[in-house]
Scaffold this motif. Structure first.
Motif, mmCIF file in Angstrom:
data_model
loop_
_atom_site.group_PDB
_atom_site.id
_atom_site.type_symbol
_atom_site.label_atom_id
_atom_site.label_comp_id
_atom_site.label_asym_id
_atom_site.label_seq_id
_atom_site.Cartn_x
_atom_site.Cartn_y
_atom_site.Cartn_z
ATOM 1 N N THR A 242 -16.239 34.657 27.181
ATOM 2 C CA THR A 242 -17.147 33.598 26.363
ATOM 3 C C THR A 242 -17.975 34.324 24.502
ATOM 4 N N GLN A 243 -16.401 35.043 24.166
ATOM 5 C CA GLN A 243 -16.782 35.417 23.327
ATOM 6 C C GLN A 243 -16.470 33.949 22.442
ATOM 7 N N VAL A 244 -15.982 33.101 22.703
ATOM 8 C CA VAL A 244 -15.291 31.783 21.660
ATOM 9 C C VAL A 244 -16.677 31.319 21.339
ATOM 10 N N VAL A 249 -21.823 30.684 17.203
ATOM 11 C CA VAL A 249 -23.358 31.649 16.767
ATOM 12 C C VAL A 249 -23.335 32.062 16.056
ATOM 13 N N ALA A 250 -23.356 33.320 15.939
ATOM 14 C CA ALA A 250 -22.925 34.778 15.520
ATOM 15 C C ALA A 250 -22.696 34.145 13.707
ATOM 16 N N ASP A 251 -21.969 33.441 13.694
ATOM 17 C CA ASP A 251 -21.140 33.612 12.201
ATOM 18 C C ASP A 251 -21.882 32.179 11.336
ATOM 19 N N PHE A 252 -21.227 32.192 9.969
ATOM 20 C CA PHE A 252 -22.094 31.114 8.969
ATOM 21 C C PHE A 252 -22.491 30.062 9.646
ATOM 22 N N HIS A 253 -21.438 29.170 10.557
ATOM 23 C CA HIS A 253 -20.919 28.165 10.379
ATOM 24 C C HIS A 253 -22.257 27.800 11.774
ATOM 25 N N HIS A 321 -12.474 33.423 17.551
ATOM 26 C CA HIS A 321 -13.792 33.757 17.884
ATOM 27 C C HIS A 321 -13.092 34.489 18.815
ATOM 28 N N TYR A 322 -13.386 35.799 18.417
ATOM 29 C CA TYR A 322 -13.108 37.269 18.764
ATOM 30 C C TYR A 322 -13.899 38.376 17.832
#
Length: 374
Positions: A242-244, A249-253, A321-322
């Motif tokens: 689910t880290q994908v 969601v956590a990154d800039f994009h 995505h990890y």
């Protein structure tokens, strides 16, 4: 009363009685026509092989109905006239339908008589809006559900329905897109019978499908993907992290897209959503050399769609995505832990320093106060 008036009254009464007798058969016929016909009455004619009628456009419409097919549908026990509300008795009267497509559109409106909730949802769908713009080919109820042979098509509600049933319906109109989808990782899993695999209606709900070209759809696509990719139980069944979704969601994009969606949902954003990098219907496995996110060279080309100056170093700097760990990105992990320890330690040191300094100042002031009193 004079004889003249008696004669006039007698003639008037006789005329009324005669009129009632003459109109009685007509009234009886009208009463019979007003009585709903049974399905057996309709099938007396409509089960005849080769029964046809000519429409106003000159098109020949087969009107033979298979009684067994009708009884085997989900509408078993439903009367013909509950859908064909504009037909009473025989002959049926003037036919206002111009061609076969008009017939499909016309009788699809009858579905709202029973299925009002679905009809209300469908009003704002992309199919309904396209139809309202004058495109007669836009899907209506009968195009997906059929007419006399209606069967369940949702595998989520009916265990005996194959997972591909709903997607097979979309194939009728969207054949090119359907071919791409069935060749994707999602389509292959769906065809293999995976109950978790998304079908067309997972992303484009049957009765509420919005225009996928709209800004609203684009901004909501991460949430749509997250329906599955943030589900820990589902992802664990397929050995997918689910880290994908969490890292996006956590990154800039992802953070920017989510902020736009919450604060200004009607404003476009140039930040990447899931489909910008992974595609839509032809999503491939990362092991596929043709995948946009597969090989490093492909990743660089994908990044250049938004970052024209991107090079190999730019693409390699992305962690995927990890979350970083000691095996995949030891240097990044070391720096991360360095700051995780350094920042709390500095804050703790300064808090301790302030507390000690405050205690010292309090003691000094007390000593000064005692000295002044003595």
């Amino acid at each position: 009363m004079t004889n003249r008036w008696k004669l006039l009254l007698l003639v008037s009464t006789a005329a009324l009685v005669l009129a009632a007798v003459v109109m009685l058969p007509a009234a009886t016929v009208n009463a019979q026509e007003a009585t709903p016909q049974s399905n057996e009455d309709c099938l007396v004619c409509h089960q005849q092989e080769g029964l046809e009628m000519e429409l106003a456009s000159g098109h020949i419409l087969p009107v033979t109905v298979d009684g067994a097919e009708l009884e085997g549908s989900v509408h078993t026990g439903l009367g013909c006239q509950e859908c064909h509300t504009d037909i009473e008795g025989y002959p049926h009267g003037e036919i206002v339908i111009q061609d076969r497509r008009d017939l499909t559109i016309h009788y699809s409106q009858s579905c709202a008589n029973c299925h009002s909730d679905e009809a209300l949802k469908q009003v704002d769908s992309v199919h309904a809006r396209v139809a309202a713009s004058g495109v007669r080919e836009a899907a209506v109820c009968a195009d997906c559900h059929g007419s006399h042979n209606i069967q369940p098509i949702s595998s989520e509600k009916h265990d005996d329905i194959p997972p591909t049933a709903s997607s097979d319906m979309c194939l009728k109109c969207h054949s090119v897109i359907h071919h791409k989808f069935m060749g994707s990782v999602h389509g292959e899993a769906l065809e293999a019978g995976d109950p978790d695999a998304p079908s067309c209606i997972s992303c484009h709900p049957a009765h509420t499908a919005t225009d996928p070209r709209s800004l609203e759809f684009r901004l909501q696509s991460p949430e749509m993907c997250g329906t599955c990719h943030a589900d820990e139980e589902m992802m664990e069944r397929h050995d997918i992290s689910t880290q994908v979704f969490e890292t996006y969601v956590a990154d800039f994009h992802g953070t920017t897209v989510m902020l736009f969606d919450k604060i200004s949902p009607d404003q476009p954003t140039n930040k990447a959503v899931c489909t910008d990098c992974h595609g839509t219907h032809a999503i491939a496995s990362l092991d596929d050399p043709e995948a946009a996110m597969g090989l490093q060279e492909n990743l660089v080309e994908t990044c250049r769609e938004c970052h024209p100056d991107a090079n190999t170093n730019f693409a390699e700097s992305w962690l995927g995505h990890y979350w970083p760990n000691w095996e995949t990105f030891p240097l990044v992990t070391a720096v991360t832990w360095f700051y995780r320890i350094l920042i709390p330690a500095l804050l703790g040191f300064f808090i301790l320093y302030i507390v000690i300094d405050a205690q010292k100042r309090i003691r000094v002031r007390r000593a000064e106060r005692k000295g002044a009193e003595s």
